[in-house]
Write a protein that holds these residues in place. Structure first.
Motif, PDB file in Angstrom:
ATOM      1  N   ASN A 132      -7.316  13.280  -4.043  1.00 39.38           N
ATOM      2  CA  ASN A 132      -6.725  11.969  -4.299  1.00 39.38           C
ATOM      3  C   ASN A 132      -7.758  10.856  -4.137  1.00 39.38           C
ATOM      4  O   ASN A 132      -7.771   9.888  -4.905  1.00 39.38           O
ATOM      5  N   ARG A 155      -5.371   2.995  -9.032  1.00 40.47           N
ATOM      6  CA  ARG A 155      -4.097   3.642  -9.348  1.00 40.47           C
ATOM      7  C   ARG A 155      -4.025   4.142 -10.788  1.00 40.47           C
ATOM      8  O   ARG A 155      -3.006   4.721 -11.186  1.00 40.47           O
ATOM      9  N   TRP A 203     -10.105   5.745   1.741  1.00 46.18           N
ATOM     10  CA  TRP A 203      -8.730   5.291   1.924  1.00 46.18           C
ATOM     11  C   TRP A 203      -8.639   4.379   3.151  1.00 46.18           C
ATOM     12  O   TRP A 203      -7.825   4.563   4.046  1.00 46.18           O
ATOM     13  N   ASP A 209      -0.049   3.549   0.519  1.00 49.82           N
ATOM     14  CA  ASP A 209       0.406   4.727  -0.219  1.00 49.82           C
ATOM     15  C   ASP A 209       0.313   4.474  -1.724  1.00 49.82           C
ATOM     16  O   ASP A 209       1.315   4.411  -2.426  1.00 49.82           O
ATOM     17  N   CYS A 269      -1.052   6.488  -3.908  1.00 53.15           N
ATOM     18  CA  CYS A 269      -1.054   7.712  -4.715  1.00 53.15           C
ATOM     19  C   CYS A 269       0.246   8.489  -4.614  1.00 53.15           C
ATOM     20  O   CYS A 269       0.457   9.446  -5.371  1.00 53.15           O
ATOM     21  N   SER A 314       1.323  10.563  -2.258  1.00 57.73           N
ATOM     22  CA  SER A 314       1.132  11.924  -1.778  1.00 57.73           C
ATOM     23  C   SER A 314       1.324  11.990  -0.272  1.00 57.73           C
ATOM     24  O   SER A 314       0.761  11.174   0.474  1.00 57.73           O
ATOM     25  N   CYS A 327      -4.046   9.625   0.631  1.00 59.14           N
ATOM     26  CA  CYS A 327      -4.713   9.159  -0.601  1.00 59.14           C
ATOM     27  C   CYS A 327      -6.220   9.114  -0.486  1.00 59.14           C
ATOM     28  O   CYS A 327      -6.883   8.506  -1.328  1.00 59.14           O
TER      29      CYS A 327
END
Length: 796
Positions: free
Chosen positions: A225, A240, A416, A421, A423, A425, A429
């Motif tokens: 990610n 993104r 990151w 948040d 991503c 996941s 991220c």
């Protein structure tokens, strides 16, 4: 401070630059796929989009960009839109501070090519109000003057870049900013990750490591990610930006995840997801190292959570090679970026200076490239660039603060830092292990090439012909221009495979050209991996034929001793007609061999030095005495001959400050001129080394530049080297501004003087194609338009 080079100041050159167009976004449902191979589902295999750029309009060619130093004439700078600066990274919008900082006014430079139907096939190029003959010649042996004029304005092929790294983040730490430059300039770029980088499975900084449960699949996903976010930011400015993720079969019998950036489908990521070693140097049989050595028969996968690949798999050593071979067939790269397969060991601890996954991953990539070159005939030529790894942290910084900041910004995205948040996941991220220190061990301050830093691969013969020697497809490629205005031929590949990037040349007393390099050989056993110095010599002066490669051996006793960590050879012929070759060995000392009068080579001599880095350089002064120079982490040291034909004297301190790698040396009547970069700046510096009464250094001078990095080539009035942004920067004389050409290139530029008043400059582009330009070596000289040599590189 006056420029120490001979000759009077001369006005600014005018290099044509291409116009560029913004690339349009593509819908994920309409992503183009690569050419299908047997056993592959073409509908499920999105791949790179390779498009030709628009042709140049000779009537509207913008001129080169000049350095924004105080006092520069801002009226002469073209608009940033005319020649984008890849330093801008993520394509900032019209109100971005970075765009504002690099915005220049537009300037049109009229370039008129007049064709003359001469027997030599030469052409006239008008520069300003003054015409001069024969500086550029037809782009191929069969081309006439009209074809040459068209070729002068031909838009360079963008080339296709493929990177193979061991772990997610190796590309960001060790191949950036080259990676960002390529993406921003619109080159198709694919990065291949050999391992999942799962480590201990803990995605947390030091403070939370003890309280975080290990989860290797989740940590591997978080790193993926982070990489997707970093690439999206480099390509679109938005971390993104969406990816299309699919599964592709590999030629090794496994499965790989292929990610295609929807807005920029020429940007691809390939995840092979093999197990990593989990330690820099400790013995870990279940690793690329253990697989290479044959201590394990198979290496299993560690699939990231969230990957579309569902079925685990294992690879044998041969299957890893076949898997990479299949990736190379799919993408048909013209430039391949690898880590360093021979990084060496620390002299005190004997531990590797780089991660074992970096080293053995690069060796697997070497083996795959050798198979690709041998087995796949319908492919373009390719060049290879190797990058230093962990050693960068102990060397003087090679990037200026702006470049280092841009590089760190991308690592911040991968790490990151804000923990938002973005991503979606549960794994996270990005890589929170990196978040504690995104700069690594000073890695974001530097980029250094492990090989390919020689600037003597372009040379002139006594008949004023030009010869260029670069490694393509693991063989030495030769281009030749007969005489001052003759036609170019090549590339012609000399017999002999396994050649490493970087060729140096020397002219022997009888006029023949000798080419020197290193060669890597593989065998059935791990101990059969060898690297040695080799040379090939022209059959006769001016001949297109060269003799076979002759091995000069290696000062290393075995690969296990120092991982075959020898430098590229530095070669010079002294006033007594005696050739000598020098390398830095794995113990970071200087070693050399000297050729005797009977043609035989003496033993590898131990010449001392301590803590040498990079590649040594050598040149001969006006009295015919050989000077050898090498850098350390703190200074430069040198050796000189007391007289031609004599052995080198002892290693001597120069008193110079620390220098960024690499060095360049140029012989002249008053001594040997040394060129290098100022750490943390990218500015070009020079000093004069003399041998009267022992080694002496004087005249340290800062010449400015375009905040670039890497080797500098110098001939006559000309200085040239990589500028910030990845293009070629050049300066044609003291007091004249540095200028930026549109060319992005592999390795280092090279230049040479031809006759009394001509200088030529060459690079090999990211399309693995030779580009040349020439100029009078005189006041008020300009560089002629760049000439691509031969056809576009789309096949063998």
């Amino acid at each position: 401070m006056p420029d120490p080079r001979p000759g009077a100041p001369s006005p600014a050159a005018a290099l044509p630059a291409p116009r560029t167009e913004a690339q349009s976004s593509a819908d994920a449902a309409a992503l183009p796929g690569p050419e299908a191979r047997p056993g592959a589902d073409a509908d499920a295999l999105p791949g790179p989009r390779v498009e030709a750029r628009p042709s140049l309009d000779a009537a509207a060619l913008p001129g080169p960009r000049t350095d924004a130093r105080p006092g520069a004439d801002s009226q002469s700078r073209p608009d940033a839109a005319a020649l984008p600066d890849p330093r801008a990274g993520s394509r900032p919008g019209p109100h971005s501070p970075r765009r504002d900082r690099h915005r220049h006014r537009h300037r049109l430079v009229k370039v008129v090519a007049l064709c003359a139907a001469t027997a030599a096939g030469g052409m006239l190029v008008l520069r300003g109000n003054e015409a001069f003959a024969g500086l550029v010649s037809p782009a191929s042996p069969d081309a006439g003057p009209l074809a040459a004029a068209a070729a002068a304005h031909e838009n360079p092929d963008p080339g296709r870049v493929l990177q193979i790294v061991a772990h997610p983040d190796d590309d960001l730490y060790f191949m950036n900013p080259d990676l960002r430059y390529s993406i921003t300039a619109g080159h198709p770029v694919t990065s291949v990750y050999l391992t999942s980088g799962e480590a201990d499975g803990i995605n947390a900084g030091a403070a939370k490591t003890a309280s975080t449960a290990p989860d290797k699949p989740a940590y591997a996903e978080a790193r993926q990610n982070g990489i997707r976010a970093a690439y999206a930011k480099m390509a679109t400015g938005d971390r993104r930006s969406a990816w299309k993720r699919t599964v592709i079969p590999t030629d090794g019998g496994g499965r790989a995840e292929l990610d295609v950036l929807v807005a920029r489908p020429e940007v691809n990521l390939v995840w092979l997801q093999m197990r990593e070693a989990g330690n820099v140097y400790a013995d870990r049989p279940d690793s690329l190292h253990g697989l290479w050595d044959g201590r394990v028969e198979r290496l299993e996968s560690v699939l990231a959570s969230g990957t579309p690949v569902r079925q685990p798999y294992t690879y044998t050593r041969e299957q890893v090679v076949r898997t990479l071979l299949g990736v190379l067939e799919r993408y048909r790269p013209t430039t391949v970026r690898l880590q360093d397969p021979t990084p060496g060991r620390h002299a005190d601890t004997r531990r590797y200076t780089d991660h074992q996954d970096h080293m053995y991953g690069a060796r697997f990539a070497q083996a795959a490239l050798a198979a690709y070159a041998k087995e796949v005939k319908d492919r373009p030529h390719f060049a290879v660039q190797n990058y230093l790894g962990y050693l960068n942290g102990s060397l003087p910084s090679s990037l200026d603060p702006v470049e280092a900041g841009e590089k760190l910004d991308i690592l911040d995205t991968y790490a990151w830092l804000d923990q938002s948040d973005h991503c979606g996941s549960e794994a996270g991220c990005g890589d929170l292990k990196v978040a504690d220190h995104p700069a690594g061990n000073n890695w974001t301050r530097s980029i250094n090439y492990a090989r390919g830093t020689s600037t003597s691969w372009l040379t002139s013969d006594r008949d004023h012909g030009l010869w260029a020697f670069k490694v393509l497809d693991g063989q030495v490629a030769v281009w030749h221009r007969a005489g001052l205005i003759g036609a170019w031929s090549g590339p012609r590949l000399l017999p002999g495979t396994g050649m490493d990037p970087g060729i140096s040349t020397a002219t022997l007393p009888d006029g023949r050209i000798a080419a020197f390099g290193t060669r890597t050989a593989f065998g059935a056993r791990p101990a059969d991996y060898t690297r040695e110095v080799v040379m090939a010599v022209q059959r006769a002066p001016g001949s297109e034929e060269f003799g076979p490669w002759e091995s000069l051996g290696t000062p290393e006793t075995s690969d296990e001793e120092w991982t075959s960590d020898i430098s590229a050879p530095a070669v010079s012929v002294d006033g007594a007609g005696q050739p000598a070759v020098y390398v830095r060995d794995g113990a970071h000392t200087l070693r050399g061999r000297v050729r005797a009068a009977d043609g035989g080579w003496g033993p590898w001599l131990r010449l001392g030095g301590d803590g040498l880095t990079g590649n040594p350089v050598t040149a001969v002064d006006g009295a015919g005495r050989r000077v050898v120079l090498a850098g350390t982490a703190r200074t430069v040291v040198g050796w000189v001959q007391p007289r031609p034909g004599a052995p080198l004297g002892p290693v001597t301190a120069t008193g110079l400050p620390d220098t960024a790698l690499p060095l360049t040396a140029q012989g002249g009547p008053t001594g040997v001129r040394l060129w290098f970069r100022k750490p943390g700046s990218g500015n070009v510096r020079t000093a004069l080394v003399t041998a009267d009464g022992g080694l002496r250094v004087s005249g340290l001078t800062d010449l400015g530049g375009l905040s670039g990095f890497g080797a500098v080539t110098a001939s006559g009035h000309l200085l040239a080297g990589r500028a910030a942004g990845g293009q070629l920067g050049s300066e044609m004389g003291p007091g004249r501004p540095w200028e930026r050409s549109p060319l992005m290139f592999v390795g280092s530029p090279s230049s040479t003087t031809t006759g009394r008043n001509m200088v030529s400059l060459a690079v090999v582009g990211l399309d693995a194609r030779l580009y040349v330009t020439s100029s009078q070596d005189a006041p008020d000289a300009y560089l002629a338009p760049w000439q691509p040599v031969g056809p576009r590189n789309t096949g063998p």
